[in-house]
Design a protein around this motif. Sequence first.
Motif, PDB file in Angstrom:
ATOM      1  N   TRP A 106       0.823  -1.216   0.000  1.00  0.00           N
ATOM      2  CA  TRP A 106       0.000   0.000   0.000  1.00  0.00           C
ATOM      3  C   TRP A 106       0.852   1.258   0.000  1.00  0.00           C
ATOM      4  CZ3 TRP A 106       0.548   3.509   3.910  1.00  0.00           C
ATOM      5  CH2 TRP A 106       1.184   3.065   5.065  1.00  0.00           C
TER       6      TRP A 106
ATOM      7  N   CYS B 182     -16.775  16.609   4.512  1.00  0.00           N
ATOM      8  CA  CYS B 182     -16.395  17.025   5.868  1.00  0.00           C
ATOM      9  C   CYS B 182     -14.885  17.016   6.009  1.00  0.00           C
ATOM     10  CB  CYS B 182     -16.836  16.050   6.915  1.00  0.00           C
ATOM     11  SG  CYS B 182     -18.474  15.719   7.152  1.00  0.00           S
ATOM     12  N   GLN B 183     -14.219  16.143   5.288  1.00  0.00           N
ATOM     13  CA  GLN B 183     -12.804  15.907   5.522  1.00  0.00           C
ATOM     14  C   GLN B 183     -11.929  16.677   4.552  1.00  0.00           C
ATOM     15  OE1 GLN B 183     -11.246  13.480   7.666  1.00  0.00           O
ATOM     16  NE2 GLN B 183     -13.021  12.517   8.526  1.00  0.00           N
TER      17      GLN B 183
ATOM     18  N   ASP C  64      -7.803  19.878  -1.728  1.00  0.00           N
ATOM     19  CA  ASP C  64      -6.866  20.414  -0.730  1.00  0.00           C
ATOM     20  C   ASP C  64      -6.080  19.299  -0.033  1.00  0.00           C
ATOM     21  OD1 ASP C  64      -9.119  19.482   0.600  1.00  0.00           O
ATOM     22  OD2 ASP C  64      -9.185  21.112   2.056  1.00  0.00           O
ATOM     23  N   ALA C  65      -6.518  18.046  -0.175  1.00  0.00           N
ATOM     24  CA  ALA C  65      -5.773  16.934   0.417  1.00  0.00           C
ATOM     25  C   ALA C  65      -5.062  16.168  -0.699  1.00  0.00           C
ATOM     26  CB  ALA C  65      -6.711  15.998   1.162  1.00  0.00           C
TER      27      ALA C  65
ATOM     28  N   ILE D 209      -3.932  12.960  -1.025  1.00  0.00           N
ATOM     29  CA  ILE D 209      -4.420  11.637  -1.434  1.00  0.00           C
ATOM     30  C   ILE D 209      -5.704  11.778  -2.243  1.00  0.00           C
ATOM     31  CG2 ILE D 209      -5.375   9.448  -0.568  1.00  0.00           C
ATOM     32  CD1 ILE D 209      -3.293   9.652   1.716  1.00  0.00           C
TER      33      ILE D 209
ATOM     34  N   HIS E  36     -11.821   4.849  -0.110  1.00  0.00           N
ATOM     35  CA  HIS E  36     -11.911   6.306  -0.246  1.00  0.00           C
ATOM     36  C   HIS E  36     -13.259   6.764  -0.793  1.00  0.00           C
ATOM     37  CE1 HIS E  36      -7.834   7.247   0.948  1.00  0.00           C
ATOM     38  NE2 HIS E  36      -7.495   6.121   0.375  1.00  0.00           N
TER      39      HIS E  36
ATOM     40  N   ARG F  50     -15.819   8.468   4.722  1.00  0.00           N
ATOM     41  CA  ARG F  50     -14.658   9.274   4.331  1.00  0.00           C
ATOM     42  C   ARG F  50     -15.010  10.733   4.111  1.00  0.00           C
ATOM     43  NH1 ARG F  50      -9.312   7.083   4.307  1.00  0.00           N
ATOM     44  NH2 ARG F  50      -9.728   4.969   4.972  1.00  0.00           N
TER      45      ARG F  50
ATOM     46  N   HIS G 169      -2.407  17.859   5.182  1.00  0.00           N
ATOM     47  CA  HIS G 169      -3.849  17.840   5.389  1.00  0.00           C
ATOM     48  C   HIS G 169      -4.219  16.698   6.356  1.00  0.00           C
ATOM     49  CE1 HIS G 169      -8.120  17.732   4.487  1.00  0.00           C
ATOM     50  NE2 HIS G 169      -7.976  18.833   3.781  1.00  0.00           N
TER      51      HIS G 169
ATOM     52  N   TYR H 297      -6.683  14.811   6.438  1.00  0.00           N
ATOM     53  CA  TYR H 297      -7.207  13.633   5.728  1.00  0.00           C
ATOM     54  C   TYR H 297      -6.065  12.727   5.269  1.00  0.00           C
ATOM     55  CZ  TYR H 297      -9.762  10.733   2.404  1.00  0.00           C
ATOM     56  OH  TYR H 297     -10.311   9.662   1.745  1.00  0.00           O
ATOM     57  N   ASP H 298      -5.020  13.359   4.740  1.00  0.00           N
ATOM     58  CA  ASP H 298      -3.867  12.575   4.276  1.00  0.00           C
ATOM     59  C   ASP H 298      -3.204  11.855   5.446  1.00  0.00           C
ATOM     60  OD1 ASP H 298      -4.131  13.326   1.591  1.00  0.00           O
ATOM     61  OD2 ASP H 298      -3.054  15.195   1.915  1.00  0.00           O
TER      62      ASP H 298
ATOM     63  N   THR I   6      -5.396   9.020   6.811  1.00  0.00           N
ATOM     64  CA  THR I   6      -5.419   7.870   5.912  1.00  0.00           C
ATOM     65  C   THR I   6      -4.188   6.990   6.120  1.00  0.00           C
ATOM     66  OG1 THR I   6      -6.676   9.103   4.269  1.00  0.00           O
ATOM     67  CG2 THR I   6      -5.490   7.172   3.475  1.00  0.00           C
ATOM     68  N   ILE I   7      -3.036   7.611   6.235  1.00  0.00           N
ATOM     69  CA  ILE I   7      -1.796   6.840   6.418  1.00  0.00           C
ATOM     70  C   ILE I   7      -1.774   6.200   7.818  1.00  0.00           C
ATOM     71  CG2 ILE I   7       0.733   6.947   6.464  1.00  0.00           C
ATOM     72  CD1 ILE I   7      -0.663   7.285   3.639  1.00  0.00           C
TER      73      ILE I   7
ATOM     74  N   ASP J  89      -4.296   5.221   9.487  1.00  0.00           N
ATOM     75  CA  ASP J  89      -5.216   4.075   9.410  1.00  0.00           C
ATOM     76  C   ASP J  89      -4.513   2.870   8.793  1.00  0.00           C
ATOM     77  OD1 ASP J  89      -7.724   2.568   9.258  1.00  0.00           O
ATOM     78  OD2 ASP J  89      -7.641   3.009   7.119  1.00  0.00           O
TER      79      ASP J  89
ATOM     80  N   THR K 145     -10.153  12.690  12.351  1.00  0.00           N
ATOM     81  CA  THR K 145      -9.703  13.861  11.604  1.00  0.00           C
ATOM     82  C   THR K 145     -10.920  14.610  11.097  1.00  0.00           C
ATOM     83  OG1 THR K 145      -9.625  12.627   9.527  1.00  0.00           O
ATOM     84  CG2 THR K 145      -7.580  12.757  10.791  1.00  0.00           C
ATOM     85  N   GLY K 146     -10.734  15.903  10.823  1.00  0.00           N
ATOM     86  CA  GLY K 146     -11.827  16.690  10.270  1.00  0.00           C
ATOM     87  C   GLY K 146     -12.303  17.733  11.254  1.00  0.00           C
TER      88      GLY K 146
ATOM     89  N   THR L   1      -9.695  24.097   8.767  1.00  0.00           N
ATOM     90  CA  THR L   1     -10.862  23.325   8.316  1.00  0.00           C
ATOM     91  C   THR L   1     -11.037  22.059   9.137  1.00  0.00           C
ATOM     92  OG1 THR L   1      -9.509  22.226   6.654  1.00  0.00           O
ATOM     93  CG2 THR L   1     -10.760  24.152   5.930  1.00  0.00           C
TER      94      THR L   1
END
Lengths: 137, 406
Positions: free
Chosen positions: A20, A51-52, A73-74, A76, A112, A117, B343, B345-346, B349-350, B352, B360-361, B375
């Motif tokens: 991964w 939301c994220q 903005d993210a 991934i 995702h 998510r 971010h 979220y990034d 994710t990692i 996790d 997050t969020g 944010t």
Amino acid sequence: MTIQEIQLEIIDEFDMFDDWMQKYDYLIELSKDLPAIKEDLKVDDNLIKGCQSKVWLHASKNGDKVSFTADSDAIITKGIVALLVRVFDDQKAQDILENELHFIDAIGLKEHLSMTRSNGLVSMIKQMKFYAIAFSS
Amino acid sequence: MALDIQKIRAQFPVLHQEVNGKPLVYFDNGATSQKPQMVIDAITHYYSKENSNIHRGVHFLSQQATDKYEAAREATRRFINADSIEEIIITRGTTEAINLVASCLSKSLFKKGDEILISTIEHHSNIVPWQMACEQTGAVLKVIPVLDSGELDMDAYRDLLNEKTKLVAVNHISNALGTINPIEEMIPLAHAKGALVLIDGAQAVPHTKVDVQVLNADFYCFSAHKMYGPTGIGILHGKKEILEKMPPYHGGGEMIKEVKFEGSTYNDLPFKFEGGTPNIAGGIGLEAAIRFMEEVGVENIAKQEAELLAYATQKLKEVGGIRFVGEAKNKAGLVSFLMEGIHPYDAGTILDKLGIAIRTGHLCAQPVMARFDITGTMRASFAVYNTKEEIDVFIAAINRVKIMFG
């Protein structure tokens, strides 16, 4: 290339990765290679709020084809956005509507697109299809 | 006496598993805690051997289920040192408890021009019910600002309080920042102006000893699922004389004394606010969760979590490039932060992928995020079963994220 051919090409690319970590490193690369969306298109009208993370998507009609430009903005999310743009950009509206997206599942990034998510990707795919409907009528 | 954390961990089956091929590190306790075997067993046993509706059957099972459910009410009363079981309203959770108060006070107290005072650092569930109450009654929502440290601006609070203030609704501990609010100081100030006070204790009861008689708030609410109990069950503590004056909430069975088509009369406290068959298994699970917390000792839980917080904060500082969101002097066991240029979220994710569960969020507190001009954040929140070794794994993962996205 057709939408199906591009999806198979992406699946082939991701098949090369053993774990991964390499996959996500590749997504980070893809996010960097995604042509930047014009700043004047990065407006609330083009914003898909999760939301994220946030996604910006703009579409324009190009003959019988649809052109997409997008951003997030993210990183991934942006990597996956890059893949979606690669699959649907410059395709006929009818083809965008008729083709199922199976590559995300096949390359192991299905999580995702899950409800929890809230990264804007599910809405982005819907929005791409809506543009295709709008441009095909 | 130091806690034997391994012995405690052994009671939580969910902790002993791999996620994405890595041992699970569960740092999302602020969202919901895991459940010890005794809670799971209590629920299983209820459905396997005892299931029956309560408060109405003359048969054995109904009587037994009623006794067990009411034992949960009594356990809760003892746990938060309430005066009587009449003050313990069992709800679906904190959200329902707040909505109950907002709805009933809209019918009986709030008038046009009245003021309801909340704070900037509330969870959405302690904002939206009051906005709805304002829409319905013409009352006005006022908001206590928060300082850069994540602490409430107490001078502003004093200024905002006035004769029009009918209710102050604030959290005991902020879910987004971990700030422990000075409610011991805030409650008498509100009372001095004649306002009622509701405290959202969802993030407090799992981590700190709460004595509702000492605090003297008019309403105090919390959820079982954040304190090692099941989801779908929570508590509204209210002062008896206030609850008695309030109209009922949901109409239905259980909450009535007599029903005639000409009009019905309502049941006594606490049943007046408990229309319909309740979450019986949830109540029984809550009783087991309280037993778990009492056996471990709430002070011991608080001490363990304070150590984890100090350790995690120190280790995150050593990582570098971390912005802490919420640096109140009095903080509960959670750390909300951002990694420079990365971010949430990034990062989430990692993490996790590395078996680490954090939140997050916007953390259901968008006004907090707006206040700090962000944010979202990354939040690691601890429970008694977490360890320093898990924090080490977490920090190693944070460093990995930093390399990937840095």
